[in-house]
Structures are given as structure tokens and as C-alpha cells.
Design a protein around this motif. Structure first.
Motif, PDB file in Angstrom:
ATOM      1  N   ASP A  38      15.083  -4.101   4.529  1.00 32.71           N
ATOM      2  CA  ASP A  38      15.596  -2.962   3.777  1.00 32.71           C
ATOM      3  C   ASP A  38      14.905  -1.684   4.254  1.00 32.71           C
ATOM      4  OD1 ASP A  38      17.123  -2.216   1.065  1.00 32.71           O
ATOM      5  OD2 ASP A  38      15.285  -1.043   1.263  1.00 32.71           O
ATOM      6  N   TYR A  39      15.682  -0.750   4.805  1.00 28.50           N
ATOM      7  CA  TYR A  39      15.138   0.461   5.408  1.00 28.50           C
ATOM      8  C   TYR A  39      14.317   1.276   4.414  1.00 28.50           C
ATOM      9  CZ  TYR A  39      14.821   5.021   7.575  1.00 28.50           C
ATOM     10  OH  TYR A  39      14.335   6.207   8.079  1.00 28.50           O
ATOM     11  N   ASP A  40      14.852   1.529   3.228  1.00 27.01           N
ATOM     12  CA  ASP A  40      14.157   2.362   2.248  1.00 27.01           C
ATOM     13  C   ASP A  40      12.837   1.740   1.801  1.00 27.01           C
ATOM     14  OD1 ASP A  40      16.107   4.362   2.260  1.00 27.01           O
ATOM     15  OD2 ASP A  40      17.272   3.360   0.693  1.00 27.01           O
ATOM     16  N   LEU A  41      12.819   0.441   1.590  1.00 23.05           N
ATOM     17  CA  LEU A  41      11.580  -0.231   1.191  1.00 23.05           C
ATOM     18  C   LEU A  41      10.550  -0.175   2.320  1.00 23.05           C
ATOM     19  CD1 LEU A  41       9.897  -1.829  -0.810  1.00 23.05           C
ATOM     20  CD2 LEU A  41      11.026  -3.916  -0.003  1.00 23.05           C
ATOM     21  N   ARG A  42      10.989  -0.412   3.537  1.00 24.16           N
ATOM     22  CA  ARG A  42      10.069  -0.332   4.680  1.00 24.16           C
ATOM     23  C   ARG A  42       9.491   1.073   4.819  1.00 24.16           C
ATOM     24  NH1 ARG A  42      13.610  -2.518   9.063  1.00 24.16           N
ATOM     25  NH2 ARG A  42      12.587  -0.888  10.236  1.00 24.16           N
ATOM     26  N   ASP A  47       5.059   4.905   4.328  1.00 27.02           N
ATOM     27  CA  ASP A  47       4.484   6.120   3.748  1.00 27.02           C
ATOM     28  C   ASP A  47       3.197   5.799   2.993  1.00 27.02           C
ATOM     29  OD1 ASP A  47       6.602   7.572   4.759  1.00 27.02           O
ATOM     30  OD2 ASP A  47       7.631   7.780   2.827  1.00 27.02           O
ATOM     31  N   TRP A  48       3.213   4.727   2.219  1.00 24.44           N
ATOM     32  CA  TRP A  48       2.017   4.325   1.484  1.00 24.44           C
ATOM     33  C   TRP A  48       0.877   4.009   2.445  1.00 24.44           C
ATOM     34  CZ3 TRP A  48       4.264   0.633  -2.790  1.00 24.44           C
ATOM     35  CH2 TRP A  48       4.793   1.416  -3.832  1.00 24.44           C
ATOM     36  N   SER A  49       1.188   3.337   3.533  1.00 23.66           N
ATOM     37  CA  SER A  49       0.160   3.001   4.512  1.00 23.66           C
ATOM     38  C   SER A  49      -0.464   4.277   5.096  1.00 23.66           C
ATOM     39  CB  SER A  49       0.769   2.145   5.624  1.00 23.66           C
ATOM     40  OG  SER A  49      -0.193   1.841   6.593  1.00 23.66           O
ATOM     41  N   LYS A  50       0.366   5.260   5.423  1.00 23.25           N
ATOM     42  CA  LYS A  50      -0.129   6.528   5.966  1.00 23.25           C
ATOM     43  C   LYS A  50      -0.986   7.274   4.951  1.00 23.25           C
ATOM     44  CE  LYS A  50       3.850   7.210   8.980  1.00 23.25           C
ATOM     45  NZ  LYS A  50       5.108   7.958   9.138  1.00 23.25           N
ATOM     46  N   MET A  51      -0.618   7.178   3.663  1.00 24.34           N
ATOM     47  CA  MET A  51      -1.341   7.886   2.605  1.00 24.34           C
ATOM     48  C   MET A  51      -2.564   7.109   2.117  1.00 24.34           C
ATOM     49  SD  MET A  51       1.851   9.493   0.338  1.00 24.34           S
ATOM     50  CE  MET A  51       1.714   8.195  -0.839  1.00 24.34           C
ATOM     51  N   GLY A  52      -2.732   5.871   2.588  1.00 24.95           N
ATOM     52  CA  GLY A  52      -3.849   5.057   2.143  1.00 24.95           C
ATOM     53  C   GLY A  52      -3.634   4.403   0.787  1.00 24.95           C
ATOM     54  N   VAL A  53      -2.385   4.343   0.349  1.00 23.68           N
ATOM     55  CA  VAL A  53      -2.066   3.709  -0.930  1.00 23.68           C
ATOM     56  C   VAL A  53      -2.037   2.203  -0.730  1.00 23.68           C
ATOM     57  CG1 VAL A  53      -0.274   3.434  -2.695  1.00 23.68           C
ATOM     58  CG2 VAL A  53      -0.743   5.696  -1.738  1.00 23.68           C
ATOM     59  N   SER A  54      -2.665   1.495  -1.635  1.00 19.52           N
ATOM     60  CA  SER A  54      -2.653   0.033  -1.569  1.00 19.52           C
ATOM     61  C   SER A  54      -2.375  -0.528  -2.963  1.00 19.52           C
ATOM     62  CB  SER A  54      -3.980  -0.499  -1.028  1.00 19.52           C
ATOM     63  OG  SER A  54      -5.041  -0.097  -1.872  1.00 19.52           O
ATOM     64  N   PHE A  55      -2.276  -1.844  -3.055  1.00 17.07           N
ATOM     65  CA  PHE A  55      -2.018  -2.493  -4.333  1.00 17.07           C
ATOM     66  C   PHE A  55      -3.337  -2.858  -4.993  1.00 17.07           C
ATOM     67  CE2 PHE A  55       1.824  -3.744  -1.817  1.00 17.07           C
ATOM     68  CZ  PHE A  55       2.702  -2.907  -2.501  1.00 17.07           C
ATOM     69  N   THR A  88      13.042 -13.632 -12.203  1.00 18.45           N
ATOM     70  CA  THR A  88      11.597 -13.529 -12.052  1.00 18.45           C
ATOM     71  C   THR A  88      11.258 -12.291 -11.228  1.00 18.45           C
ATOM     72  OG1 THR A  88      11.475 -15.929 -12.074  1.00 18.45           O
ATOM     73  CG2 THR A  88       9.562 -14.768 -11.253  1.00 18.45           C
ATOM     74  N   GLY A  89      10.188 -11.626 -11.587  1.00 13.54           N
ATOM     75  CA  GLY A  89       9.794 -10.436 -10.849  1.00 13.54           C
ATOM     76  C   GLY A  89       8.294 -10.279 -10.807  1.00 13.54           C
ATOM     77  N   VAL A  90       7.847  -9.420  -9.903  1.00 17.61           N
ATOM     78  CA  VAL A  90       6.433  -9.089  -9.778  1.00 17.61           C
ATOM     79  C   VAL A  90       6.313  -7.571  -9.783  1.00 17.61           C
ATOM     80  CG1 VAL A  90       4.343  -9.264  -8.375  1.00 17.61           C
ATOM     81  CG2 VAL A  90       5.980 -11.156  -8.408  1.00 17.61           C
ATOM     82  N   ILE A  91       5.409  -7.062 -10.609  1.00 22.37           N
ATOM     83  CA  ILE A  91       5.094  -5.635 -10.612  1.00 22.37           C
ATOM     84  C   ILE A  91       3.781  -5.470  -9.860  1.00 22.37           C
ATOM     85  CG2 ILE A  91       4.436  -3.644 -12.016  1.00 22.37           C
ATOM     86  CD1 ILE A  91       6.131  -4.811 -14.264  1.00 22.37           C
ATOM     87  N   PHE A  92       3.804  -4.647  -8.815  1.00 20.79           N
ATOM     88  CA  PHE A  92       2.595  -4.332  -8.060  1.00 20.79           C
ATOM     89  C   PHE A  92       2.147  -2.929  -8.448  1.00 20.79           C
ATOM     90  CE2 PHE A  92       4.863  -7.351  -5.363  1.00 20.79           C
ATOM     91  CZ  PHE A  92       3.857  -8.257  -5.078  1.00 20.79           C
ATOM     92  N   LYS A  93       0.963  -2.808  -9.014  1.00 18.74           N
ATOM     93  CA  LYS A  93       0.399  -1.507  -9.365  1.00 18.74           C
ATOM     94  C   LYS A  93      -0.305  -0.967  -8.132  1.00 18.74           C
ATOM     95  CE  LYS A  93      -2.640   0.685 -12.782  1.00 18.74           C
ATOM     96  NZ  LYS A  93      -2.120   1.962 -12.531  1.00 18.74           N
ATOM     97  N   THR A  94      -0.059   0.298  -7.817  1.00 19.84           N
ATOM     98  CA  THR A  94      -0.675   0.897  -6.627  1.00 19.84           C
ATOM     99  C   THR A  94      -1.902   1.715  -7.009  1.00 19.84           C
ATOM    100  OG1 THR A  94       0.549   2.983  -6.647  1.00 19.84           O
ATOM    101  CG2 THR A  94       1.615   1.094  -5.568  1.00 19.84           C
ATOM    102  N   THR A  95      -2.638   2.121  -5.988  1.00 19.02           N
ATOM    103  CA  THR A  95      -3.848   2.918  -6.197  1.00 19.02           C
ATOM    104  C   THR A  95      -3.550   4.395  -6.407  1.00 19.02           C
ATOM    105  OG1 THR A  95      -4.093   3.151  -3.799  1.00 19.02           O
ATOM    106  CG2 THR A  95      -5.348   1.381  -4.884  1.00 19.02           C
TER     107      THR A  95
END
Length: 119
Positions: A38-42, A47-55, A88-95
Motif C-alpha cells: 500500500d503506497y500511502d502506508l509505505r 516519513d516516520w523513519s525520517k522523523m525518527g518516529v518509532s512505536f 481483530t486489530g492492533v493499535i501501535f502508539k508512536t513516539t
């Protein structure tokens, strides 16, 4: 459906942030392994990787759960087996950029990114 309602109450995406929802009422569902394509998810993850955002945390949501608990007298131990069923779902909280919700249904994957609390 209950898991989605709980998640959906979390808030809306902030200005300039990507937001994509794949429910039948909001757009196409991304099927199976295609969630990785999925393009938008990727792009969001890049973007998160560039900004240093992690789970920093994850929560499993499910429509239902069956638990079977047994006691083994020979080993003096209890064992429990949980079976999660339904949507079923998973919520990932980011930094620092809200949360990412991934849900698996019989129709495929759905995902959503939003800011604010997921409660």
C-alpha cells in the motif's frame, strides 16, 4: 465492529498528515499481503523513519476471545490458551505522531493513522 468504534473514537488526523481508511464505507480494503504494498502506508512509515518516529506500545483489539484454562496436577501448573476471533486489530502508539491502527477482517486489511488518544 466494536473494535472499530473504540478505535475510531480516538480523534482525527492532524493537518498535513496522511490518513487512509479502508472500510467499505470509506474506500477500498487492502487485501492480505498487499498491506505491505500500500503506497500511502509505505509513505507514512518512510516519513516516520525520517522523523525518527518509532512505536512505543501496542494493544490488541478483538471482537471476542475464548480462554481455556487447565491445571496439570503432575507438574502443579496452570496453563491457559487464548483464541482470538472475529475482527481483530492492533493499535501501535508512536513516539510522537499519534497512532497507527491495523485491522484484519474477513475482507482483508484496513488501516488508519490519527493523532490524539485512541480511547
Amino acid at each position: 465492529a466494536a473494535a472499530h468504534a473504540m478505535c475510531g473514537a480516538g480523534g482525527s488526523a492532524g493537518a498535513g498528515r496522511r490518513y487512509r481508511s479502508g472500510t467499505a464505507s470509506k474506500g477500498p480494503v487492502v487485501r492480505g499481503k498487499n498491506i505491505c504494498d500500500d503506497y500511502d502506508l509505505r509513505e507514512l512509515l518512510k516519513d516516520w523513519s525520517k522523523m525518527g518516529v518509532s512505536f512505543m506500545g501496542a494493544i490488541l483489539l478483538a471482537e471476542g476471545k475464548d480462554t481455556v484454562t487447565e491445571y496439570n496436577i503432575d507438574r502443579n501448573e496452570w496453563t491457559s490458551c487464548d483464541t482470538v476471533h472475529g475482527v481483530t486489530g492492533v493499535i501501535f502508539k508512536t513516539t510522537g505522531d499519534g497512532w497507527l491502527y491495523l485491522m484484519l477482517t474477513s475482507n482483508g486489511f484496513y488501516w488508519e493513522h490519527a493523532s490524539g488518544s485512541y480511547r
